[in-house]
Design a protein around this motif. Structure first.
Motif, PDB file in Angstrom:
ATOM      1  N   LYS A   1       1.981  -5.058  -5.844  1.00  0.00           N
ATOM      2  CA  LYS A   1       1.050  -6.163  -6.057  1.00  0.00           C
ATOM      3  C   LYS A   1      -0.366  -5.831  -5.605  1.00  0.00           C
ATOM      4  CE  LYS A   1       4.542  -9.726  -5.540  1.00  0.00           C
ATOM      5  NZ  LYS A   1       4.956 -10.912  -4.811  1.00  0.00           N
ATOM      6  N   ILE A   2      -0.547  -4.754  -4.870  1.00  0.00           N
ATOM      7  CA  ILE A   2      -1.878  -4.440  -4.354  1.00  0.00           C
ATOM      8  C   ILE A   2      -2.687  -3.690  -5.405  1.00  0.00           C
ATOM      9  CG2 ILE A   2      -1.457  -2.203  -3.243  1.00  0.00           C
ATOM     10  CD1 ILE A   2      -2.991  -3.499  -0.788  1.00  0.00           C
ATOM     11  N   THR A   3      -3.979  -3.961  -5.435  1.00  0.00           N
ATOM     12  CA  THR A   3      -4.874  -3.325  -6.403  1.00  0.00           C
ATOM     13  C   THR A   3      -5.877  -2.444  -5.660  1.00  0.00           C
ATOM     14  OG1 THR A   3      -6.490  -5.120  -6.286  1.00  0.00           O
ATOM     15  CG2 THR A   3      -4.724  -5.341  -7.932  1.00  0.00           C
ATOM     16  N   PRO A   4      -6.494  -1.503  -6.358  1.00  0.00           N
ATOM     17  CA  PRO A   4      -7.529  -0.692  -5.714  1.00  0.00           C
ATOM     18  C   PRO A   4      -8.661  -1.545  -5.121  1.00  0.00           C
ATOM     19  CG  PRO A   4      -6.887   0.321  -7.778  1.00  0.00           C
ATOM     20  CD  PRO A   4      -6.197  -1.016  -7.717  1.00  0.00           C
ATOM     21  N   GLN A   5      -8.985  -2.654  -5.782  1.00  0.00           N
ATOM     22  CA  GLN A   5     -10.039  -3.540  -5.279  1.00  0.00           C
ATOM     23  C   GLN A   5      -9.626  -4.175  -3.953  1.00  0.00           C
ATOM     24  OE1 GLN A   5      -8.732  -3.716  -8.402  1.00  0.00           O
ATOM     25  NE2 GLN A   5     -10.432  -2.997  -9.651  1.00  0.00           N
ATOM     26  N   ARG A   6      -8.372  -4.566  -3.836  1.00  0.00           N
ATOM     27  CA  ARG A   6      -7.891  -5.159  -2.585  1.00  0.00           C
ATOM     28  C   ARG A   6      -7.826  -4.109  -1.482  1.00  0.00           C
ATOM     29  NH1 ARG A   6      -3.238  -9.442  -4.656  1.00  0.00           N
ATOM     30  NH2 ARG A   6      -4.729 -10.892  -5.578  1.00  0.00           N
TER      31      ARG A   6
ATOM     32  N   TYR B   1       0.836  -1.205   0.000  1.00  0.00           N
ATOM     33  CA  TYR B   1       0.000   0.000   0.000  1.00  0.00           C
ATOM     34  C   TYR B   1       0.875   1.261   0.000  1.00  0.00           C
ATOM     35  CZ  TYR B   1      -3.520   3.394   1.509  1.00  0.00           C
ATOM     36  OH  TYR B   1      -4.347   4.480   1.596  1.00  0.00           O
ATOM     37  N   LYS B   2       1.937   1.221   0.771  1.00  0.00           N
ATOM     38  CA  LYS B   2       2.858   2.370   0.814  1.00  0.00           C
ATOM     39  C   LYS B   2       3.465   2.608  -0.568  1.00  0.00           C
ATOM     40  CE  LYS B   2       6.743   4.158   3.477  1.00  0.00           C
ATOM     41  NZ  LYS B   2       7.695   3.882   4.558  1.00  0.00           N
ATOM     42  N   ARG B   3       3.875   1.530  -1.229  1.00  0.00           N
ATOM     43  CA  ARG B   3       4.404   1.653  -2.590  1.00  0.00           C
ATOM     44  C   ARG B   3       3.332   2.191  -3.536  1.00  0.00           C
ATOM     45  NH1 ARG B   3       9.084  -0.471  -4.132  1.00  0.00           N
ATOM     46  NH2 ARG B   3       8.315  -0.872  -6.233  1.00  0.00           N
ATOM     47  N   TYR B   4       2.109   1.712  -3.385  1.00  0.00           N
ATOM     48  CA  TYR B   4       0.984   2.162  -4.218  1.00  0.00           C
ATOM     49  C   TYR B   4       0.760   3.657  -4.048  1.00  0.00           C
ATOM     50  CZ  TYR B   4      -3.863   2.543  -5.844  1.00  0.00           C
ATOM     51  OH  TYR B   4      -5.015   2.923  -6.488  1.00  0.00           O
ATOM     52  N   LYS B   5       0.765   4.123  -2.800  1.00  0.00           N
ATOM     53  CA  LYS B   5       0.556   5.547  -2.529  1.00  0.00           C
ATOM     54  C   LYS B   5       1.683   6.405  -3.090  1.00  0.00           C
ATOM     55  CE  LYS B   5      -0.838   7.106   1.327  1.00  0.00           C
ATOM     56  NZ  LYS B   5      -1.057   7.440   2.734  1.00  0.00           N
ATOM     57  N   ASN B   6       2.877   5.828  -3.173  1.00  0.00           N
ATOM     58  CA  ASN B   6       4.027   6.559  -3.712  1.00  0.00           C
ATOM     59  C   ASN B   6       4.162   6.407  -5.229  1.00  0.00           C
ATOM     60  OD1 ASN B   6       4.830   7.588  -1.219  1.00  0.00           O
ATOM     61  ND2 ASN B   6       6.003   5.754  -0.733  1.00  0.00           N
ATOM     62  N   GLY B   7       3.160   5.793  -5.854  1.00  0.00           N
ATOM     63  CA  GLY B   7       3.150   5.667  -7.310  1.00  0.00           C
ATOM     64  C   GLY B   7       4.105   4.630  -7.857  1.00  0.00           C
TER      65      GLY B   7
END
Length: 135
Positions: free
Chosen positions: A105-110, A95-101
């Motif tokens: 492996k995490i998706t918006p659905q997850r 999630y931290k990686r996702y927030k940093n662009g």
């Protein structure tokens, strides 16, 4: 239902070798067959999705029992709790990686599914606020 030999996959769910043998049940009889590279990718995706869903359900069960999603990471002698704690830690890192662009492996659905069960994305902030509010 197909059962996949998990030893033929690496920890990312990808086949270790092209033309990997896959075990499945056909009318109750255990059979092996070879699969091509595209099939390996599809099987790996199913394997990862199934594992995530299994761990998500374990998180829901944990919350029902303990009232929160603050799973101990590494402090439990229970192997299932240890495994769940590691998974929770991984979701936070993804999630931290996702927030940093960044690629993750995490998706918006997850993310949405985890939010729905009251997942704590930053356990340090959560615990600090909880203790602060006690004063």
């Amino acid at each position: 239902a197909k059962n996949i030999d998990h030893d033929v996959f690496n920890k990312n769910g990808e086949a270790k070798h092209e033309n990997t043998r896959v075990t499945h049940k056909d009318n109750g009889v255990l059979k092996r067959r070879r699969v091509d590279k595209d099939q390996n990718k599809q099987i790996a995706e199913l394997n990862i999705r199934s594992n995530w869903d299994d761990m998500y359900q374990k998180l829901i069960d944990y919350k029902k029992k303990h009232g929160n999603c603050l799973v101990s990471q590494g402090r439990s002698s229970n192997p299932e709790i240890k495994s769940l704690g590691k998974w929770v830690g991984n979701q936070r890192a993804y999630y931290k990686r996702y927030k940093n662009g960044k690629s993750t492996k995490i998706t918006p659905q997850r993310i949405e599914a985890l939010n729905e069960v009251g997942f704590i994305w930053n356990s340090c902030d959560y615990c600090w606020k909880l203790k602060y509010n006690q004063f």
